[in-house]
Structure formats: C-alpha cells, structure tokens
Design an enzyme around this catalytic site. Structure first.
Site, PDB file in Angstrom:
ATOM      1  N   HIS A 201     -36.588   8.246 -17.888  1.00  0.00           N
ATOM      2  CA  HIS A 201     -36.369   9.168 -16.782  1.00  0.00           C
ATOM      3  C   HIS A 201     -37.425  10.256 -16.858  1.00  0.00           C
ATOM      4  O   HIS A 201     -37.804  10.684 -17.952  1.00  0.00           O
ATOM      5  CB  HIS A 201     -34.963   9.778 -16.856  1.00  0.00           C
TER       6      HIS A 201
ATOM      7  N   ASP B  45     -28.699   3.679 -14.034  1.00  0.00           N
ATOM      8  CA  ASP B  45     -28.786   2.384 -13.364  1.00  0.00           C
ATOM      9  C   ASP B  45     -28.385   1.223 -14.267  1.00  0.00           C
ATOM     10  O   ASP B  45     -27.887   0.200 -13.786  1.00  0.00           O
ATOM     11  CB  ASP B  45     -30.212   2.150 -12.852  1.00  0.00           C
TER      12      ASP B  45
END
Length: 379
Positions: free
Chosen positions: A263, A314
């Site tokens: 991220h 996710d």
C-alpha cells in the site's frame, strides 16, 4: 529557453501533500479514522447509513436525523426509465464497472440541481447518488443476465436492499450486518486514486456526477478497486493452504504482479485487514469454506518474510465476496456502492473551499531546437 529551476519530482505523487481534508485520516502505522472516529469502533457499532451521514455532514446524526437520512436514500433508489433503457442497450459482455460508469454519467441530466454547486444542493445530490449507484449495479446486472429489475424495498437498508435486488431474497440479519460492516470499511480512504480523481474533476467546478464518473473510471483499474477481483483469481489458482507458500515463491521468482499486498501509505499493515480477516473467518465457518483464510494467512506470512510487504484489504475482501455469492465481476462495483459516500463527501468539501488542482510536470523532451519543417503554414 526558460531558466526555471528544475522542480522536485515524486513519481506517482508519493508523499506529496495535495490538499487538506477533515473527512478521513489514513495513519501509516495501520490506523484509519472517519471525522475523528476510529474505523474499528465504527465497524463494530455503527451502520453504513450512519457513517455516510457522518462523512457528508461532519457529525454523527441524532436518531431522528438518521431515520430521515435512511428514508431519503430509500426514496431515491429508483432509476429514470430512460437510464434503464440505456442499460438494456449495452452489449451483454459489458463489464459491470463500465455499466456503472456509464449509468452515473447518464443520471446527471435527470437531476434538477445538476449545476447548483452550493453546499446544500451538493448534499442532496450526494444522497441521490448513494441511493442510485447501488441500483445501477443491481438493475444493470439483472438486465445483463436477462432478468427484469426488481422493485425497491424501502424497508431495507442499503446493504439489505443490495442482496434483495440481486436475487429477490432478503438474507438473514447476520449477513446484512456483515455487508454493512464491509460497506463501512470501504466508505472512504483519504486521497486514494479514485477520490483524488473526483476532487480534480470537482475542482474545475464540473458537477458532482462528472466527478463520480471520473472516480468510477479510476476505481476500475486493477491497481485500485479492481485488485479484489484479481485477488480471487489468485486464490482460485492456489486452492489449498499447503500450496500457498510455494505458489508465492514461484510468483516472486517470476516477478509476477501479485494482488492484495502493499500500500502506498500504510507501512505497518492495512488497518482494515484485521476486521476483514475476521469477517472471512466467520463467513468461512458459516458456509463451509474454511480454507480461504488459511490460504491468505500463509500468503501473508510468506510475503512479509520475503519482501516485508503486508497484505491490504483486497486479499481478504476477495474470498468474502465469493462466500457471499457475489459473482467476481461485481466485486469492484460493490466497492463503489460504499465508496460513493466518500467520493461525494470529498466533492462537497472540495467545492465548499475550491481551488483548481493544477500540478506541474517535469519536462524530459529535447532541448529547444530550430524548426526545419517542410514549409510555411504547411504550403
């Protein structure tokens, strides 16, 4: 030639502060707050409608205001008949995200307050968008599969109505609550790619539908919202927990793109992962799919050991949506059904204190050179 000092360049705008917001804070050390409220507490105690109200209005609603807000959303769910006809005209192979993006754009001229950028009008349009994005997803998908859209159920929450509008069945309370929690986790995430795209569009004083259309187009990409759909393909290929480590090592050796990890902001793990992991574990117990969480955990451990990268939301959202029996192509649109609340809040904030977003670029082309073309004015 200009003697302008060469500007500093940050690829992908990494670390660049592009604006101020009171809506959401992503803490690099695995924290996430909406308007000062911790996401973990909100996920446990709040409803999605309450969170959406908070994002749009800055404070939590009273009970009466929350009921008014829920009622307003429920009453705005139906689509104009012309938009439904447009959905029927799209090719049957159209991806639901393309259908959603097109549908949001087509809704614009049906809104009587389209070009009123006042705070009050933007809030009213936000309610319409939160209501209708979910309907675009469900009605569009049913039309695509050769079924008629189902009538609205104003007695159901946004999460409950989503299930009902897809298959005509009202799910048990635990499943609606689970979906509500997922919506809360996805509602906003600061200046992510789709939200920033919405703010860039809104900053030109384009309307809120144009901004949300920009956001939908951005969310589709596999490096953003499309990552959860791609993550499920990976898990389907692995199949069992004992194969996870070897699969990961092989993928790393091939330098393959692995979805569900890393991220731009978080350095110590995605703050939403622990909640989504427990949803996946609970759901796996309920539906007899206990293998998905161990697969994800083994992938997490291997990636952290080999690359010091943590999982993002996710990775666990993919099996959750699968166990909830949503087709993979609806994963990203369902993400949008929640994130539209955050998009709208950011558009309202942007236009309340607007400044055109216009960054500079770093020119890397040839130095100034004389023109040696074919002739004057193309003659």
């Amino acid at each position: 030639m200009s003697t302008e000092t060469k500007p500093q360049y940050s690829p992908g705008l990494a670390g660049v502060i592009a604006g101020e917001t009171e809506i959401c804070w992503v803490d690099p050390n695995a924290g996430l707050m909406y308007r000062g409220y911790d996401i973990h507490e909100m996920a446990e105690k709040a409803s999605f409608e309450e969170v959406a109200y908070l994002l749009l209005n800055g404070e939590l609603p009273t009970l009466s205001k929350l009921e008014q807000f829920r009622s307003a959303i429920a009453k705005e769910r139906s689509l104009p008949k012309q938009v439904l006809e447009m959905l029927r005209l799209l090719p049957k192979h159209t991806h639901p995200m393309d259908m959603l993006r097109t549908g949001v754009s087509m809704l614009a001229p049906f809104d009587p307050e389209l070009n009123d950028h006042s705070h009050e009008a933007n809030i009213r349009k936000s309610i319409r968008l939160i209501a209708k994005v979910s309907t675009l997803i469900t009605d569009g998908y049913r039309i695509q599969k050769g079924h008629d859209p189902l009538p609205e159920r104003e007695d159901l929450t946004l999460a409950g109505n989503l299930f009902y509008k897809l298959n005509g069945e009202v799910p048990p309370t635990w499943k609606i609550r689970m979906m509500d929690t997922i919506f809360i986790l996805y509602a906003d995430h600061e200046f992510n790619a789709s939200t920033f795209a919405a703010r860039v569009t809104a900053a030109t004083l384009a309307d809120i539908y144009a901004a949300v259309t920009s956001a939908c187009g951005t969310l589709k990409g596999p490096l953003h919202g499309g990552a959860n759909e791609e993550s499920m393909k990976m898990l389907d290929e692995i199949k069992t927990p004992d194969r996870a480590e070897s699969w990961m090592m092989d993928a790393l050796a091939r330098k393959a793109k692995i979805m569900g990890f890393g991220h731009r902001v978080y350095k110590k793990g995605d703050s939403r992962v622990p909640i989504m992991r427990e949803i996946a574990r609970d759901l796996g117990e309920r539906v007899g799919k206990k293998e998905w969480v161990p697969i994800c955990e083994n992938l997490e451990a291997t990636m952290e050991r080999e690359k010091q990268l943590c999982a993002n939301v996710d990775l666990y959202a993919a099996p959750v949506f699968t166990m909830l029996k949503f087709p993979p192509e609806l994963n990203t649109p369902i993400f949008a059904a929640s994130r539209v609340a955050g998009w709208c809040a950011h558009v309202v904030e942007q236009q309340d204190n607007n400044r055109l977003i216009r960054p500079r670029s770093l020119y890397t082309g040839p130095a100034q050179r004389p023109y040696k073309g074919i002739g004057t004015n193309g003659a």
